[in-house]
Design a protein around this motif. Sequence first.
Motif, PDB file in Angstrom:
ATOM      1  N   LEU A  28      19.044  12.714 -17.027  1.00 56.13           N
ATOM      2  CA  LEU A  28      18.621  12.766 -15.626  1.00 56.13           C
ATOM      3  C   LEU A  28      17.844  11.514 -15.227  1.00 56.13           C
ATOM      4  O   LEU A  28      18.005  10.989 -14.119  1.00 56.13           O
ATOM      5  N   ARG A  29      17.004  11.019 -16.135  1.00 54.99           N
ATOM      6  CA  ARG A  29      16.240   9.799 -15.829  1.00 54.99           C
ATOM      7  C   ARG A  29      17.178   8.617 -15.633  1.00 54.99           C
ATOM      8  O   ARG A  29      17.019   7.819 -14.702  1.00 54.99           O
ATOM      9  N   GLY A  30      18.162   8.475 -16.531  1.00 56.02           N
ATOM     10  CA  GLY A  30      19.097   7.363 -16.405  1.00 56.02           C
ATOM     11  C   GLY A  30      19.878   7.413 -15.110  1.00 56.02           C
ATOM     12  O   GLY A  30      20.061   6.382 -14.434  1.00 56.02           O
ATOM     13  N   ALA A  31      20.325   8.608 -14.712  1.00 56.40           N
ATOM     14  CA  ALA A  31      21.069   8.733 -13.457  1.00 56.40           C
ATOM     15  C   ALA A  31      20.206   8.363 -12.270  1.00 56.40           C
ATOM     16  O   ALA A  31      20.658   7.653 -11.353  1.00 56.40           O
ATOM     17  N   LEU A  73      12.136   9.544  -1.134  1.00 56.93           N
ATOM     18  CA  LEU A  73      11.103  10.512  -1.461  1.00 56.93           C
ATOM     19  C   LEU A  73      11.615  11.494  -2.514  1.00 56.93           C
ATOM     20  O   LEU A  73      10.873  11.895  -3.420  1.00 56.93           O
ATOM     21  N   ALA A  74      12.886  11.858  -2.406  1.00 53.93           N
ATOM     22  CA  ALA A  74      13.481  12.746  -3.402  1.00 53.93           C
ATOM     23  C   ALA A  74      13.470  12.090  -4.785  1.00 53.93           C
ATOM     24  O   ALA A  74      13.214  12.749  -5.798  1.00 53.93           O
ATOM     25  N   PHE A  75      13.746  10.765  -4.832  1.00 54.17           N
ATOM     26  CA  PHE A  75      13.681  10.058  -6.113  1.00 54.17           C
ATOM     27  C   PHE A  75      12.273  10.124  -6.695  1.00 54.17           C
ATOM     28  O   PHE A  75      12.093  10.358  -7.900  1.00 54.17           O
ATOM     29  N   VAL A  76      11.265   9.880  -5.865  1.00 60.27           N
ATOM     30  CA  VAL A  76       9.873   9.884  -6.329  1.00 60.27           C
ATOM     31  C   VAL A  76       9.531  11.234  -6.959  1.00 60.27           C
ATOM     32  O   VAL A  76       8.932  11.306  -8.038  1.00 60.27           O
ATOM     33  N   ILE A  77       9.930  12.317  -6.294  1.00 61.17           N
ATOM     34  CA  ILE A  77       9.634  13.654  -6.823  1.00 61.17           C
ATOM     35  C   ILE A  77      10.407  13.902  -8.120  1.00 61.17           C
ATOM     36  O   ILE A  77       9.837  14.329  -9.135  1.00 61.17           O
ATOM     37  N   PHE A  78      11.698  13.604  -8.108  1.00 58.95           N
ATOM     38  CA  PHE A  78      12.555  13.861  -9.258  1.00 58.95           C
ATOM     39  C   PHE A  78      12.116  13.031 -10.463  1.00 58.95           C
ATOM     40  O   PHE A  78      11.962  13.552 -11.574  1.00 58.95           O
ATOM     41  N   TYR A  79      11.887  11.730 -10.235  1.00 51.89           N
ATOM     42  CA  TYR A  79      11.507  10.858 -11.338  1.00 51.89           C
ATOM     43  C   TYR A  79      10.111  11.210 -11.857  1.00 51.89           C
ATOM     44  O   TYR A  79       9.852  11.152 -13.063  1.00 51.89           O
ATOM     45  N   VAL A 102       1.441  12.489  -9.541  1.00 54.93           N
ATOM     46  CA  VAL A 102       1.194  13.899  -9.221  1.00 54.93           C
ATOM     47  C   VAL A 102       2.293  14.779  -9.808  1.00 54.93           C
ATOM     48  O   VAL A 102       2.023  15.790 -10.476  1.00 54.93           O
ATOM     49  N   PHE A 103       3.541  14.390  -9.577  1.00 53.84           N
ATOM     50  CA  PHE A 103       4.645  15.205 -10.084  1.00 53.84           C
ATOM     51  C   PHE A 103       4.803  15.052 -11.595  1.00 53.84           C
ATOM     52  O   PHE A 103       5.378  15.932 -12.253  1.00 53.84           O
ATOM     53  N   ASP A 104       4.284  13.961 -12.141  1.00 53.41           N
ATOM     54  CA  ASP A 104       4.262  13.794 -13.593  1.00 53.41           C
ATOM     55  C   ASP A 104       3.443  14.902 -14.235  1.00 53.41           C
ATOM     56  O   ASP A 104       3.834  15.469 -15.263  1.00 53.41           O
ATOM     57  N   VAL A 105       2.301  15.229 -13.641  1.00 54.85           N
ATOM     58  CA  VAL A 105       1.459  16.307 -14.175  1.00 54.85           C
ATOM     59  C   VAL A 105       2.242  17.617 -14.201  1.00 54.85           C
ATOM     60  O   VAL A 105       2.275  18.332 -15.210  1.00 54.85           O
ATOM     61  N   ILE A 106       2.907  17.936 -13.087  1.00 50.58           N
ATOM     62  CA  ILE A 106       3.674  19.182 -12.993  1.00 50.58           C
ATOM     63  C   ILE A 106       4.813  19.193 -14.021  1.00 50.58           C
ATOM     64  O   ILE A 106       5.019  20.171 -14.743  1.00 50.58           O
ATOM     65  N   GLY A 107       5.545  18.077 -14.082  1.00 48.68           N
ATOM     66  CA  GLY A 107       6.697  18.008 -14.970  1.00 48.68           C
ATOM     67  C   GLY A 107       6.328  18.086 -16.436  1.00 48.68           C
ATOM     68  O   GLY A 107       7.026  18.736 -17.232  1.00 48.68           O
ATOM     69  N   THR A 108       5.216  17.459 -16.812  1.00 46.77           N
ATOM     70  CA  THR A 108       4.833  17.456 -18.221  1.00 46.77           C
ATOM     71  C   THR A 108       4.345  18.827 -18.663  1.00 46.77           C
ATOM     72  O   THR A 108       4.664  19.288 -19.767  1.00 46.77           O
ATOM     73  N   THR A 110       0.824  -1.207   0.000  1.00 45.41           N
ATOM     74  CA  THR A 110       0.000   0.000   0.000  1.00 45.41           C
ATOM     75  C   THR A 110       0.858   1.258   0.000  1.00 45.41           C
ATOM     76  O   THR A 110       0.540   2.252  -0.665  1.00 45.41           O
ATOM     77  N   THR A 111       1.973   1.217   0.740  1.00 45.79           N
ATOM     78  CA  THR A 111       2.884   2.366   0.753  1.00 45.79           C
ATOM     79  C   THR A 111       3.517   2.574  -0.618  1.00 45.79           C
ATOM     80  O   THR A 111       3.611   3.696  -1.124  1.00 45.79           O
ATOM     81  N   ALA A 112       3.964   1.468  -1.238  1.00 45.37           N
ATOM     82  CA  ALA A 112       4.565   1.567  -2.568  1.00 45.37           C
ATOM     83  C   ALA A 112       3.564   2.085  -3.589  1.00 45.37           C
ATOM     84  O   ALA A 112       3.907   2.892  -4.466  1.00 45.37           O
ATOM     85  N   ALA A 113       2.311   1.639  -3.479  1.00 38.80           N
ATOM     86  CA  ALA A 113       1.280   2.118  -4.399  1.00 38.80           C
ATOM     87  C   ALA A 113       1.041   3.605  -4.220  1.00 38.80           C
ATOM     88  O   ALA A 113       0.840   4.352  -5.195  1.00 38.80           O
ATOM     89  N   GLY A 114       1.078   4.076  -2.963  1.00 38.19           N
ATOM     90  CA  GLY A 114       0.925   5.504  -2.715  1.00 38.19           C
ATOM     91  C   GLY A 114       2.062   6.310  -3.318  1.00 38.19           C
ATOM     92  O   GLY A 114       1.853   7.411  -3.851  1.00 38.19           O
ATOM     93  N   LEU A 115       3.270   5.770  -3.245  1.00 38.43           N
ATOM     94  CA  LEU A 115       4.420   6.461  -3.849  1.00 38.43           C
ATOM     95  C   LEU A 115       4.299   6.509  -5.372  1.00 38.43           C
ATOM     96  O   LEU A 115       4.663   7.509  -6.003  1.00 38.43           O
ATOM     97  N   LEU A 116       3.785   5.433  -5.958  1.00 38.67           N
ATOM     98  CA  LEU A 116       3.588   5.421  -7.407  1.00 38.67           C
ATOM     99  C   LEU A 116       2.546   6.466  -7.807  1.00 38.67           C
ATOM    100  O   LEU A 116       2.687   7.141  -8.841  1.00 38.67           O
TER     101      LEU A 116
END
Length: 437
Positions: free
Chosen positions: A319-322, A340-346, A291-297, A280-286
């Motif tokens: 950046l994605r590869g790194a 959490l930083a990875f989740v936001i960045f990715y 959410v950040f996908d919307v902002i980034g796109t 459930t935690t992993a699903a929430g992170l996904l």
Amino acid sequence: MTELTETPAPLHDRRPAPRLHYAWVIAALSLLVLVGSAGFRSAPGLMMDAWNSQFGWSHGLIGMAVSVNLTLYGLTAPFAAALMDRFGVRLVTVCALLTISVGSGLTVLMTHPWQLILCWGVLVGLGSGSMAGAFATTVTGRWFKARQGLVTGVLTAAGAAGNLIFLPVLSWLVQAEGWKAAVVVVSLCATAVSVPVLLLMRERPADVGLLPYGAAPGDELPPATSGRAVSRTLRVLREASRTRQFWLLAGSFAICGATTVGLVGTHFIPAAHDHGMPETTAAGLLAMIGVFDVIGTVASGWFTDRVDSRRLLVVYYALRGASLCFLPQLFAGSVKPPFLAFVIFYGLDWVATVPPTVALCRRYFGADAPIVFGWVLACHQIGASIVSTAAGVMRDKFGDYDLAWYGAGGLCLLAVLLCLALRSRPTSPALTVAAAQ
């Protein structure tokens, strides 16, 4: 066949431009369609356990229906773009929504696996594929002269927004009322969305006496085309495939699909669970990635209007590869700040590649860009399917996903090289795909 070119109405026949350009109405309507399409297509994942319990169908069998859906989603897009040129965006979109409605609604009657494959695999796959990236490319190309990158980014982000809106609601329905209630809601929503499309969608700005948003009198307008949709789609593929730009874009976008939908979208949750993190935690992170996908796109669309698209793609893939290469060291049983930083960045980088890829298709292939992008999108889905299976095989063989993450980082490096090989302009007019004959 003879090429049909739309002749703009004389300037004295044009109506005064309204305060709100109708292009923004079309953009809002397109956003509604794409949000719904993404939500409808993702529904089977929520019902896998329910179908397994009621019918005894294996997860592999249910996954086969989803695979058929993904494949048709990718392969339908280029043909849908040609059909929109031939028969109109409104007719194709309404038919696509009603196809999703029928496919979803009929699942309440299914008793055999082939019926699941037909309904969710074929019908919903065809319907959602008809409203894939080619739809957004067609709409923005016709209605916007300015802000094309920004609008493309917003419409691309609709996929993540659809998941964020529909998945919690459908998940609650499955738990509270059963899976049949959820698929009926999907069917009714698809039908409901078709109504404003039927009433408000217009094919081109000239239909309402306007120029495209940001266009000035005398600007070259996107031509209206006519011809056989299937033959035109295949002809565009044949001509585009003779250019190095097509293969560079298709190859890099296949890597995009492999490193997003194919790897992270499919295997992020089980990989996190391997390290002791609750599902459930992993699903929430996904979902947070979404959410950040919307902002980034959306931000990527804004940058695409201002920065060379080739440079944007180089930065995004690098950046994605790194980030993917660092991921194996970040997994843990709980969420820590680096993870959490990875989740936001990715998340910011997830589909940020779409607006610049669409812009490059327009640059190299002109009026046929929606169809070319449809074929490039098909390569995206093929890349996703290959890596989705390959990552699972690696997990079975080595006991973890580490090699898959490092391999994805290597693929992103290859995508960087492919984007660097793109030329700033077509080498000659002959390389640009001709308009439909």
